[in-house]
Structure formats: C-alpha cells, structure tokens
Motif scaffolding. Structure first.
Motif, mmCIF file in Angstrom:
data_model
loop_
_atom_site.group_PDB
_atom_site.id
_atom_site.type_symbol
_atom_site.label_atom_id
_atom_site.label_comp_id
_atom_site.label_asym_id
_atom_site.label_seq_id
_atom_site.Cartn_x
_atom_site.Cartn_y
_atom_site.Cartn_z
ATOM 1 N N LEU A 150 0.825 -1.159 0.132
ATOM 2 C CA LEU A 150 -0.306 -0.158 0.017
ATOM 3 C C LEU A 150 0.806 1.209 0.058
ATOM 4 C CD1 LEU A 150 -2.855 -1.159 2.692
ATOM 5 C CD2 LEU A 150 -3.021 -0.837 0.131
ATOM 6 N N LEU A 151 0.463 2.104 -0.846
ATOM 7 C CA LEU A 151 1.202 3.388 -0.751
ATOM 8 C C LEU A 151 1.006 4.485 0.059
ATOM 9 C CD1 LEU A 151 2.971 5.338 -2.317
ATOM 10 C CD2 LEU A 151 1.200 6.063 -3.663
ATOM 11 N N SER A 152 1.873 4.635 1.032
ATOM 12 C CA SER A 152 1.632 5.543 2.194
ATOM 13 C C SER A 152 2.872 6.846 1.795
ATOM 14 C CB SER A 152 1.922 5.108 3.718
ATOM 15 O OG SER A 152 1.976 6.145 4.562
ATOM 16 N N PRO A 153 2.279 8.013 1.155
ATOM 17 C CA PRO A 153 3.351 9.053 0.746
ATOM 18 C C PRO A 153 3.741 9.800 1.954
ATOM 19 C CG PRO A 153 1.208 9.269 -0.654
ATOM 20 C CD PRO A 153 0.955 8.110 0.529
ATOM 21 N N SER A 154 2.922 9.914 2.980
ATOM 22 C CA SER A 154 3.504 10.385 4.424
ATOM 23 C C SER A 154 4.626 9.667 5.094
ATOM 24 C CB SER A 154 2.454 10.413 5.526
ATOM 25 O OG SER A 154 1.908 9.470 5.692
ATOM 26 N N GLN A 155 4.499 8.263 5.027
ATOM 27 C CA GLN A 155 5.580 7.497 5.213
ATOM 28 C C GLN A 155 6.856 7.343 4.459
ATOM 29 O OE1 GLN A 155 5.828 5.447 8.344
ATOM 30 N NE2 GLN A 155 7.604 5.589 7.859
ATOM 31 N N LEU A 156 6.440 7.367 3.076
ATOM 32 C CA LEU A 156 7.563 7.461 2.202
ATOM 33 C C LEU A 156 8.282 8.809 2.648
ATOM 34 C CD1 LEU A 156 6.629 6.034 -1.062
ATOM 35 C CD2 LEU A 156 8.731 5.465 0.209
ATOM 36 N N GLY A 157 7.749 9.950 2.572
ATOM 37 C CA GLY A 157 8.448 11.295 2.830
ATOM 38 C C GLY A 157 9.075 11.071 3.967
ATOM 39 N N ARG A 158 8.719 10.829 5.185
ATOM 40 C CA ARG A 158 9.175 10.855 6.421
ATOM 41 C C ARG A 158 10.768 10.034 6.144
ATOM 42 N NH1 ARG A 158 4.090 10.527 8.974
ATOM 43 N NH2 ARG A 158 4.445 8.098 9.090
ATOM 44 N N ASP A 159 10.641 8.783 5.456
ATOM 45 C CA ASP A 159 11.966 8.169 5.526
ATOM 46 C C ASP A 159 12.897 8.643 4.707
ATOM 47 O OD1 ASP A 159 10.778 6.296 7.203
ATOM 48 O OD2 ASP A 159 10.155 4.749 5.622
ATOM 49 N N ALA A 160 12.398 9.510 3.323
ATOM 50 C CA ALA A 160 13.062 10.208 2.790
ATOM 51 C C ALA A 160 13.724 11.522 3.026
ATOM 52 C CB ALA A 160 12.565 10.489 1.200
ATOM 53 N N LYS A 161 13.032 11.782 4.374
ATOM 54 C CA LYS A 161 13.302 13.302 4.945
ATOM 55 C C LYS A 161 12.684 14.292 4.059
ATOM 56 C CE LYS A 161 17.102 12.011 8.200
ATOM 57 N NZ LYS A 161 16.711 10.214 7.864
ATOM 58 N N LEU A 162 11.709 14.358 3.286
ATOM 59 C CA LEU A 162 11.079 15.288 2.696
ATOM 60 C C LEU A 162 9.645 15.600 3.123
ATOM 61 C CD1 LEU A 162 11.588 13.413 -0.898
ATOM 62 C CD2 LEU A 162 12.887 15.382 -0.125
ATOM 63 N N ASN A 163 9.328 16.810 2.760
ATOM 64 C CA ASN A 163 7.940 17.196 3.075
ATOM 65 C C ASN A 163 6.805 16.614 2.357
ATOM 66 O OD1 ASN A 163 7.533 18.878 1.054
ATOM 67 N ND2 ASN A 163 8.915 20.758 1.976
ATOM 68 N N ALA A 164 5.644 16.890 2.875
ATOM 69 C CA ALA A 164 4.713 16.073 1.913
ATOM 70 C C ALA A 164 4.409 16.869 0.586
ATOM 71 C CB ALA A 164 3.222 16.552 2.728
ATOM 72 N N ALA A 165 4.658 17.956 0.425
ATOM 73 C CA ALA A 165 4.449 18.577 -0.902
ATOM 74 C C ALA A 165 5.423 18.062 -1.904
ATOM 75 C CB ALA A 165 4.524 20.099 -0.809
ATOM 76 N N THR A 166 6.919 17.949 -1.431
ATOM 77 C CA THR A 166 7.985 17.584 -2.263
ATOM 78 C C THR A 166 7.540 16.029 -2.435
ATOM 79 O OG1 THR A 166 9.138 19.086 -1.265
ATOM 80 C CG2 THR A 166 10.376 17.517 -2.504
ATOM 81 N N THR A 167 7.397 15.328 -1.523
ATOM 82 C CA THR A 167 7.138 13.930 -1.610
ATOM 83 C C THR A 167 6.096 13.758 -2.891
ATOM 84 O OG1 THR A 167 7.880 13.250 0.631
ATOM 85 C CG2 THR A 167 6.468 11.726 -0.671
ATOM 86 N N SER A 168 4.757 14.273 -2.585
ATOM 87 C CA SER A 168 3.952 14.157 -3.501
ATOM 88 C C SER A 168 4.373 14.783 -5.088
ATOM 89 C CB SER A 168 2.474 15.151 -3.422
ATOM 90 O OG SER A 168 1.595 15.057 -4.349
ATOM 91 N N ARG A 169 5.119 15.799 -5.189
ATOM 92 C CA ARG A 169 5.703 16.092 -6.680
ATOM 93 C C ARG A 169 6.451 15.022 -7.071
ATOM 94 N NH1 ARG A 169 9.429 19.777 -9.215
ATOM 95 N NH2 ARG A 169 10.614 20.194 -6.929
ATOM 96 N N TYR A 170 7.492 14.491 -6.395
ATOM 97 C CA TYR A 170 8.417 13.535 -6.740
ATOM 98 C C TYR A 170 7.479 12.128 -7.268
ATOM 99 C CZ TYR A 170 12.400 16.370 -5.395
ATOM 100 O OH TYR A 170 13.325 17.426 -5.160
ATOM 101 N N LEU A 171 6.570 11.741 -6.574
ATOM 102 C CA LEU A 171 6.007 10.654 -6.859
ATOM 103 C C LEU A 171 5.086 10.806 -8.034
ATOM 104 C CD1 LEU A 171 4.483 9.474 -3.587
ATOM 105 C CD2 LEU A 171 6.270 8.109 -4.792
ATOM 106 N N SER A 172 4.728 12.060 -8.372
ATOM 107 C CA SER A 172 4.154 12.276 -9.652
ATOM 108 C C SER A 172 4.841 12.074 -10.806
ATOM 109 C CB SER A 172 3.449 13.516 -9.326
ATOM 110 O OG SER A 172 2.465 13.709 -8.696
ATOM 111 N N LEU A 173 6.246 12.769 -10.467
ATOM 112 C CA LEU A 173 7.171 12.673 -11.538
ATOM 113 C C LEU A 173 7.679 11.295 -11.920
ATOM 114 C CD1 LEU A 173 9.793 15.483 -10.537
ATOM 115 C CD2 LEU A 173 8.241 15.320 -12.502
ATOM 116 N N PHE A 174 7.484 10.429 -11.095
ATOM 117 C CA PHE A 174 7.853 8.992 -11.211
ATOM 118 C C PHE A 174 6.713 8.276 -11.946
ATOM 119 C CE2 PHE A 174 10.149 8.562 -6.842
ATOM 120 C CZ PHE A 174 11.408 9.258 -7.398
#
Length: 410
Positions: free
Chosen positions: A230-254
């Motif tokens: 299951l995709l959890s952007p907030s957990q991924l962002g925390r592990d990558a030390k990225l804020n929520a907005a940046t995590t969402s943008r990077y996932l959209s790029l992927f």
C-alpha cells in the motif's frame, strides 16, 4: 542478433491509426518504443515520415517553426515528441484544419495525459496507448494467440493439459526491459546503474526542475523496497526526509515517466473496512530488484523481498496485456483491513476475476482464504485463481482454480 520481437500493442495502434488523427504511444524509457515505431510489421511504416526529437537538428527545427515542422503532406511519426511542447499546439491546428485518420503518430517517455498543457492541446483529437516492458508473450514471440486470461474470462476453461514451465527467479530479478531480458548486456546491474543515472539526471529534469537529485534518488530506492505494498506518501516522505508537498511532486514525476504505477483498490462490493489507498508498483521487476539491492549472483528466490518482486513481475505483465489486448478491462486489488486481501482483480463490464499470486510452486489451503472471501463478497466474480509457480493447472472448487503463473500470463 535476436531478431525483432513483435509487440502485443500492434493491433491496438493500427486500429487507432485507422480512426484517430493523433495516436500517442507512451511508456518508460528503453521499453522499445523507437524499435516498435521503426520495425513493427503491419503499421504501414513505409508510408510515414519518421523524425526523432532526440536529434538536435530536428528538435531545433521543431522549436523554430512548429507549424512547418508538422505539416509535411504525409503521415508523420514523431519520436520523443514530449521534448518539444511547442509542436502540440501546431498539431492541434493542423488537425483542426484537416482531420485525417493516422495523421500523427507520436511517442515519448512521459505520460502526456498527466502533462496538463499537452493533454489539453490534444483533447478530443488523440488516443493514448502505453508500451510496457516486454510481457512473457512478447519475450517468447507468442503474441498471435489471444491472451489466456481473456479467453478464460469468457469460458472458465483450461484446454492445456501438458505441464507449464515455471517462471525462473532470474527472469523476475532481471525483469523485462528488452535490452536486459534479451541478454544484450553481459551485466544487468551495470545497465540498470546507467539507466538510473540517465533517468535522474536527464529525463526527470526534462519534466520538472528538481534541485535535490540525492533526495529524489533516495525516494526512488525507498519506493522500490515497497513495491507491491500500500502506498503511504507520508511514510515514504518521512523516511526520505522530505516534506509532504515535495514527496507528492516527486511521486507524480515517477508516475509521469512511468517508473511507478499506482494500482487502485477494487470497490465493486460493499464493506466499511475496504482499503481505499492505492498499491505501489515499480513498472519493471528488474529495476525494482536493482534499486532494492538484490544480488543477482546470490540465491534470488530466498531474498526476503522476492515475493514482492514476483508480484511486481506479474503486475507488469498484466498491465501490458490489458493495455494492448484487452482495453475494456481494468486492473485493481482488493483488501479488507486486517482480514482478507486479493492481489489482483480484473474487471470487464459487470464481471470480474480475482488472482492471488504465490511465488512458490507449492500452495496450501490457507492461501485460498482471500479468494474465498472475495468470491463470497462478490457474486458477479466469475472465478478466483491461485497463481502458483508450479506446472499443473487444476480446478479445486466451484469458481476456484489453481493455475501456473506462466499459463496465466501466456
């Protein structure tokens, strides 16, 4: 020289060219789009002008005079079209002036539907088709028959009686990128390293300004460790030390560059505890294995993540087959929080079939729990299939089958 491997998507592209003025073939880089556009029999390639915007001179010509570039008086194929956004307005003007089926065949390593300006320019004038990494039908040059799943969906019969060859762990770990699975490189790890570097340093920057490539690489590698989950952007962002907005943008790029796929949950039955978050899959099991650090020289099948890589391999095959040969069908997963889950649900019309994936050859009664729960909750489900990596196909109950993965993906 391996010879050309026909692609399942051929008939869909040919039908689209006969009906729409703009046909767009997209997919992650190195899945064989250029080879397909130049070599696939049955597309009347000799009647089309072919240009690639990977050629700097062609790119400059397109940017300096978009209208002149697209108006050639002949059907035009433009490879890597996303590199020159200016041509899409010119294509729109050309189509609006004179609408001719098959006028433009475009390709690119970016999802034109997600890229808003391009999507708006071509709205109502184009059809989009995705070219995935090789599926097993393409790898083994067996694209002539209808996909097994499509015929099974219609009649729930298995005609094949001889044993099926299991999917080898090395097939999963190396994935289905043409260059790798056709053994055109000696060391897949070196190839994937170059792929990752080129993707991050060139392809991503063509789509968006990314200031921190290290953080982007970290997020990509963390995503590979969660393929099939299951995709959890907030957990991924925390592990990558990225804020929520940046995590969402990077996932959209992927996602825009087809590196990841978000698989939606199946909501075709009622339950207050149905999982509503999507599942995350890397688009190629070989790329996922490389990014996650799997050693090809070791015992691949005993790696703790091998089950997830195997499921990813099945996912990419299913997405490829549905996109090319069964476009009326959609792929989902199903889960009730804390109780039951089914890896994949294929829905077409008002009916569906469910698939549970096991990377081992042997299976147990407990492996059927999710399928049985789904069949109970979904009366319109035609069949539940336990996909195992063994050799024999058997029916084990009403609407319940145990089938080899190699047969299901044939």
């Amino acid at each position: 020289m391996t010879g050309y491997h026909p692609r399942d998507i051929r008939d869909a592209v040919r039908a689209a060219l006969e009906n729409m003025p703009v046909v767009v073939v997209t997919g992650m880089r190195q899945t064989g789009k250029t080879t397909f556009l130049c070599s696939q029999p049955g597309l009347d390639l000799g009647e089309r002008i072919y240009v690639s915007l990977d050629d700097f001179a062609q790119l400059e010509a397109a940017k300096s005079d978009p209208d002149g570039f697209v108006n050639r008086g002949q059907p035009l194929t433009i490879d890597e079209a996303h590199k020159c956004p200016e041509i899409f307005s010119a294509i729109k003007r050309a189509v609006d002036k004179k609408r001719i089926a098959g006028q433009f065949l475009l390709s690119g390593s970016a999802n034109f539907i997600i890229l808003k300006n391009i999507a708006e320019s071509l709205a109502g004038r184009s059809v989009y088709l995705a070219l995935y990494p090789f599926n097993r039908r393409e790898t083994h040059k067996q694209t002539a028959p209808e996909p097994f799943l499509k015929t099974f969906f219609e009649n729930q019969k298995v005609d094949r009686t001889e044993p099926c060859k299991p999917v080898r762990p090395v097939e999963v770990a190396c994935g289905s990128m043409p260059t790798v699975c056709l053994q055109q490189v000696q060391d897949p790890t070196v190839w994937f390293r170059g792929y990752e570097q080129t993707y991050l340093e060139r392809d991503v920057r063509e789509l968006s300004q990314v200031g921190n490539l290290i953080a982007l690489r970290t997020l990509l590698r963390l995503a590979s460790l969660r393929t099939g989950q299951l995709l959890s952007p907030s957990q991924l962002g925390r592990d990558a030390k990225l804020n929520a907005a940046t995590t969402s943008r990077y996932l959209s790029l992927f996602e825009a560059s087809f590196i990841i796929t978000r698989l939606p949950p199946y909501m075709g039955n009622r339950s207050s505890r149905l999982i509503k978050s999507p599942k995350l899959y890397l688009s190629d099991a070989g790329l996922a294995s490389y990014l996650a650090g799997l050693e090809l020289s070791g015992p691949i099948h005993s790696d703790p993540l091998y089950g997830a890589f195997f499921e990813t391999y099945v996912a990419q095959n299913l997405l490829s087959i549905l996109s090319a040969k069964w476009q009326s069908a959609s792929l989902y997963f199903w889960a009730i929080q804390g109780r039951h889950e089914v890896d994949f649900v294929i829905e077409a019309g008002r009916s569906c079939i469910a698939l549970e994936i096991k990377s081992a050859a042997r299976w147990h009664e407990r492996d059927l729990a999710g399928l049985k729960a789904f069949l109970t909750a979904t009366p319109h489900c035609k069949a539940g299939i336990l996909c195992h990596n063994g050799e024999d196909a058997v029916q084990i109950g009403p609407k319940l089958w145990a089938l080899p993965t190699s047969l299901v993906l044939s």
